[in-house]
Design an enzyme around this catalytic site. Structure first.
Site, PDB file in Angstrom:
ATOM      1  CE1 TYR A 177      -4.794  -2.490   4.670  1.00 42.03           C
ATOM      2  CE2 TYR A 177      -3.703  -0.372   4.416  1.00 42.03           C
ATOM      3  CZ  TYR A 177      -4.297  -1.486   3.854  1.00 42.03           C
ATOM      4  OH  TYR A 177      -4.389  -1.601   2.481  1.00 42.03           O
ATOM      5  CB  SER A 185      -0.867   0.003   1.259  1.00 35.10           C
ATOM      6  OG  SER A 185      -1.533   1.242   1.413  1.00 35.10           O
TER       7      SER A 185
HETATM    8  N1  LIG Z   1      -8.554  -0.517  -2.236  1.00 33.34           N
HETATM    9  C1  LIG Z   1      -7.547   0.243  -1.819  1.00 33.34           C
HETATM   10  O1  LIG Z   1      -7.662   1.469  -1.737  1.00 33.34           O
HETATM   11  C2  LIG Z   1      -6.222  -0.371  -1.469  1.00 33.34           C
HETATM   12  C3  LIG Z   1      -5.122   0.482  -1.298  1.00 33.34           C
HETATM   13  C4  LIG Z   1      -3.893  -0.064  -0.961  1.00 33.34           C
HETATM   14  C5  LIG Z   1      -3.755  -1.436  -0.810  1.00 33.34           C
HETATM   15  N2  LIG Z   1      -4.835  -2.236  -0.988  1.00 33.34           N
HETATM   16  C6  LIG Z   1      -4.634  -3.679  -0.803  1.00 33.34           C
HETATM   17  O2  LIG Z   1      -5.084  -4.364  -1.949  1.00 33.34           O
HETATM   18  C7  LIG Z   1      -5.524  -5.675  -1.569  1.00 33.34           C
HETATM   19  C8  LIG Z   1      -6.933  -5.887  -2.112  1.00 33.34           C
HETATM   20  O3  LIG Z   1      -7.774  -4.919  -1.523  1.00 33.34           O
HETATM   21  P1  LIG Z   1      -9.228  -4.571  -2.051  1.00 33.34           P
HETATM   22  O4  LIG Z   1      -9.406  -3.115  -1.858  1.00 33.34           O
HETATM   23  O5  LIG Z   1      -9.473  -5.187  -3.376  1.00 33.34           O
HETATM   24  O6  LIG Z   1     -10.083  -5.288  -0.892  1.00 33.34           O
HETATM   25  P2  LIG Z   1     -11.444  -6.116  -0.914  1.00 33.34           P
HETATM   26  O7  LIG Z   1     -11.837  -6.208   0.519  1.00 33.34           O
HETATM   27  O8  LIG Z   1     -12.421  -5.542  -1.870  1.00 33.34           O
HETATM   28  O9  LIG Z   1     -10.944  -7.527  -1.431  1.00 33.34           O
HETATM   29  C9  LIG Z   1     -10.042  -8.285  -0.629  1.00 33.34           C
HETATM   30  C10 LIG Z   1     -10.203  -9.745  -0.930  1.00 33.34           C
HETATM   31  O10 LIG Z   1      -9.311 -10.443  -0.037  1.00 33.34           O
HETATM   32  C11 LIG Z   1     -10.025 -11.549   0.482  1.00 33.34           C
HETATM   33  N3  LIG Z   1      -9.522 -11.985   1.777  1.00 33.34           N
HETATM   34  C12 LIG Z   1      -9.634 -11.361   2.976  1.00 33.34           C
HETATM   35  N4  LIG Z   1      -9.125 -12.141   3.949  1.00 33.34           N
HETATM   36  C13 LIG Z   1      -8.688 -13.271   3.346  1.00 33.34           C
HETATM   37  C14 LIG Z   1      -8.072 -14.459   3.806  1.00 33.34           C
HETATM   38  N5  LIG Z   1      -7.831 -14.672   5.116  1.00 33.34           N
HETATM   39  N6  LIG Z   1      -7.725 -15.403   2.909  1.00 33.34           N
HETATM   40  C15 LIG Z   1      -7.975 -15.220   1.589  1.00 33.34           C
HETATM   41  N7  LIG Z   1      -8.590 -14.134   1.084  1.00 33.34           N
HETATM   42  C16 LIG Z   1      -8.932 -13.177   1.960  1.00 33.34           C
HETATM   43  C17 LIG Z   1     -11.466 -11.064   0.600  1.00 33.34           C
HETATM   44  O11 LIG Z   1     -12.375 -12.159   0.715  1.00 33.34           O
HETATM   45  C18 LIG Z   1     -11.631 -10.257  -0.655  1.00 33.34           C
HETATM   46  O12 LIG Z   1     -12.086 -11.027  -1.742  1.00 33.34           O
HETATM   47  C19 LIG Z   1      -5.450  -5.725  -0.047  1.00 33.34           C
HETATM   48  O13 LIG Z   1      -4.256  -6.346   0.340  1.00 33.34           O
HETATM   49  C20 LIG Z   1      -5.451  -4.268   0.341  1.00 33.34           C
HETATM   50  O14 LIG Z   1      -4.848  -4.030   1.578  1.00 33.34           O
HETATM   51  C21 LIG Z   1      -6.073  -1.733  -1.309  1.00 33.34           C
END
Ligand SMILES: NC(=O)c1ccc[n+]([C@@H]2O[C@H](COP(=O)([O-])OP(=O)(O)OC[C@H]3O[C@@H](n4cnc5c(N)ncnc54)[C@H](O)[C@@H]3O)[C@@H](O)[C@H]2O)c1
Length: 258
Positions: free
Chosen positions: A161, A148
């Site tokens: 986080y 991130s």
């Molecule tokens: N959306 C943002 O703004 C953003 C910014 C920086 C980093 N990220 C990172 O990107 C990644 C995806 O985020 P997103 O926004 O698509 O989130 P999201 O919550 O929409 O999707 C996350 C997915 O991870 C899965 N997940 C959660 N716990 C799990 C586990 N124990 N085992 C397997 N799968 C699991 C969920 O079921 C979900 O399908 C994450 O690591 C998040 O921290 C997101």
């Protein structure tokens, strides 16, 4: 002739947490670049993963779904074995699964701390370890950790986080250092605010508060879309990234540039 360095033909990618959001977009993008894709998620998100797998098959490559909870080490090892059995190889691992829990530092409970660190840091480590064991036998591979922009700056009410994502960024460097001798590169992507189901559910601010935040902090002027991370993942997964390792590629609409 088109540049072939970004072509993933014949490779197999495993993407964790790819039932929705960024993981789903990256899985589809890797498939469009030519890779066969193993989608995986916890049971409740498998319907979304199956939908993406069907769209991927429409791109002319193979795709399957696996129930994988990254908190379960036996499940991780079993899934990697199943992917190798089904596809014959594993070339690319995208450690995307992650959770967010917003809480003031003074209110963080042990349960919440452990859930965030275990999902966002411990899980990716053991997925990387299981994948690397296969990649070493194959003579190389690519591991991409979704960190991130909050790996390098602070986010209010996000102690666990931010710690997990900073930890993942430096874990990326350690694994890069240890595994380059096996032909495995390990890199991270640091997304900025990206419109996904998880982000939208966690963000309870009013439209006016959000607009003020984006105007003050986001030079892009809007949240990113998951598809805007695909090019970074395809590059890091590709033959053209053979000398890129230990890198955190920030893709954040300029958030950390100011
Ligand atoms: N959306 C943002 O703004 C953003 C910014 C920086 C980093 N990220 C990172 O990107 C990644 C995806 O985020 P997103 O926004 O698509 O989130 P999201 O919550 O929409 O999707 C996350 C997915 O991870 C899965 N997940 C959660 N716990 C799990 C586990 N124990 N085992 C397997 N799968 C699991 C969920 O079921 C979900 O399908 C994450 O690591 C998040 O921290 C997101």
């Amino acid at each position: 002739m088109p540049y072939a360095g970004l072509n993933l033909d014949g490779m197999t990618a495993l993407v964790t947490g790819s039932g929705r959001g960024i993981g789903s977009a990256l899985a589809f993008g890797l498939a469009q670049a030519g890779a066969n894709v193993a989608l995986s998620d916890v049971p409740e998100q498998l319907p979304g993963a199956r939908e993406t797998a069907e769209r991927i098959k429409g791109e002319g490559v193979d795709s399957r779904t696996y129930g994988l909870d990254v908190l379960d080490l036996a499940n991780i090892r079993r899934t990697v074995d199943e992917v190798v059995r089904d596809f014959g190889r594993l070339d690319i691992l995208v450690n995307n699964a992650g959770i967010r829990r917003r809480q003031p530092a003074l209110e963080v409970t042990e349960d919440n701390w452990d859930a965030v660190i275990d999902t966002n840091l411990k899980g990716p480590f053991f997925c990387a370890q299981a994948a690397a064991r296969v990649m070493i036998e194959q003579g190389g591979g690519r591991i991409i950790n979704i960190s991130s922009q909050l790996a390098i700056i602070a986010g209010e009410n996000r102690a666990a986080y931010c710690a997990s994502k900073a930890g993942l960024a430096n874990l990326t460097r350690v694994l890069a250092l240890e595994w380059i001798k096996y032909g495995i590169t390990v890199n991270a992507i640091g997304p900025g605010p990206t419109e996904t189901p998880g982000l939208l559910a966690a963000d309870t601010r009013s439209a006016a508060e959000l607009a003020a935040d984006l105007s003050a902090n986001m030079p892009l002027g809007r949240r990113m879309l998951p598809e805007e991370l695909v090019g970074a993942a395809v590059y890091l997964a590709s033959p053209s990234a053979s000398a890129t390792t230990g890198h955190l590629l920030i893709v954040d609409g300029g958030w950390t540039a100011i």
